[in-house]
Design an enzyme around this catalytic site. Structure first.
Site, short mmCIF file in Angstrom:
data_model
loop_
_atom_site.label_atom_id
_atom_site.label_comp_id
_atom_site.label_asym_id
_atom_site.label_seq_id
_atom_site.Cartn_x
_atom_site.Cartn_y
_atom_site.Cartn_z
N GLY A 50 0.78 -1.26 -0.01
CA GLY A 50 0.15 0.21 -0.14
C GLY A 50 0.92 1.26 0.01
N ALA A 51 0.72 2.12 -0.94
CA ALA A 51 1.69 3.31 -1.21
C ALA A 51 1.91 3.99 0.08
CB ALA A 51 1.12 3.98 -2.32
N ARG A 86 10.33 0.04 -4.06
CA ARG A 86 9.32 -0.12 -4.88
C ARG A 86 9.13 1.02 -5.70
NH1 ARG A 86 4.36 -3.02 -3.36
NH2 ARG A 86 4.49 -3.18 -5.68
N ASP A 228 -1.09 4.57 -6.83
CA ASP A 228 0.40 4.66 -6.20
C ASP A 228 1.21 5.81 -6.85
OD1 ASP A 228 1.24 1.82 -5.05
OD2 ASP A 228 -0.48 1.54 -6.07
#
Length: 342
Positions: A50-51, A86, A228
């Site tokens: 989850g961003a 990420r 995101d």
């Protein structure tokens, strides 16, 4: 560091713990996170995902390391290692930029702790604002649809898209929710379904390729998804399969909304074509893994294309639900993102 508590992150007596999301929905195991290498592994294995949650988790880890005696130089180096964990989720980069500023202070230990705590509190507040703005769009008795997981597991607060949906449910609007299982990682089936059960939201789990049938039958009134990264022109990256939903929604004239905090906006990206897209392990498509182990249904050497995200162009979006309000295509085209966050 204060004792902080979210669905997927918590601190207790100065220590950081992460809920292992790969074991949900059947096991709830908290992992004690103490090193940068461990945090990178948690993020890359999607044990923390989850961003917003990724950015906050990385920030809390840096604050913890500062309290353990790491130098400013080491913390700066660690921030860059975390930044690469990420590539698509811009919240991680934005939060780390804030932490790097704190690391420059003379009393950098107190400054980094205060910054991480402030980022946590900010996300809680942003989630609540998004929920309020988005829930106002939902009409009584609507059937909603969402993709991937955008609830408390993905943030420090109530979530983004699922936060909107939950508030509409709490307001007594008698909604029902279609939950895409979300291939290839099944984050809708494993995580969103679990959160809906915890929250009492009436839902039904569907395979991703059933959404078109439901829209054709008039059984989807509104779609909410997360993001995101949002580019300056309104294009946005989200879990792969979001673009397909947007195309279907456009054809069937179903309102389609992206819900995200302003920390997801990246004005350095002119449009979606320059958003970096993470490529993931081929075995995530060849089969499935979880608390039950790993199962392969494809040949072991089957060639695989496995992007974690796709990009939805702005002209397919009905509205952008941010913590600052709801914005139309006309607003975005007029440069509202640059005006607000430039």
């Amino acid at each position: 560091m204060k004792n902080l508590s979210a669905l997927s992150l918590k601190t207790h007596q100065g220590e950081l713990y992460v809920l292992d999301q790969t074991l949900l929905p059947h096991q709830q195991q908290w992992l004690h996170c103490t090193t940068v290498t461990q945090m990178v592994t948690l993020i890359q294995r999607l044990q923390l995902r989850g961003a917003p949650a990724i950015g906050i988790g990385a920030s809390l880890l840096l604050a913890y390391r500062a309290t353990q005696g790491d130098s400013q130089a080491q913390l700066q180096k660690d921030a860059e290692i975390l930044r690469a964990a990420r590539p698509t989720a811009v919240n991680l980069m934005n939060n780390l930029d804030s932490m790097l500023e704190a690391i420059q202070h003379t009393d950098f230990v107190s400054a980094t702790v205060a910054c991480a705590e402030a980022l946590f509190a900010e996300d809680v507040a942003l989630c609540q604002l998004m929920a309020e703005h988005g829930a106002a769009l939902v009409q009584p008795n609507e059937q909603l649809l969402t993709h991937c997981n955008t609830g408390g597991l993905a943030t420090a607060g109530v979530g983004t898209a699922l936060g909107v949906i939950n508030l509409a449910h709490q307001q007594g609007k008698n909604i029902r929710l279609w939950v895409d299982e979300t291939r290839p990682l099944l984050q809708g089936g494993r995580l969103t379904a679990w959160e809906c059960q915890q929250l009492g939201i009436p839902y039904q789990l569907i395979c991703d390729n059933m959404a078109a049938m439901l829209m054709a039958r008039g059984q989807v009134d509104r779609i909410f998804v997360g993001s995101d990264r949002i580019a300056a022109n309104g294009d946005f990256a989200n879990k792969v399969g979001t673009y397909s939903l947007a195309v279907l929604a456009h054809y069937h004239q179903v309102p389609f909304y992206v819900v995200a905090p302003h920390t997801t906006v990246d004005l350095a990206c002119a449009d979606g074509s320059v958003i970096p897209i993470e490529q993931r392990n081929a075995d995530e498509v060849r089969g499935v893994s979880g608390a039950f182990g790993q199962t392969l249904w494809a040949p072991e050497e089957a060639p695989v294309f496995n992007p974690a995200f796709d990009v939805t162009p702005a002209n397919l979006v009905t509205g952008w639900v941010l913590d600052t309000g709801v914005y139309s295509q006309q607003d975005i085209a007029a440069g509202v993102l640059q005006q607000l966050f430039g």
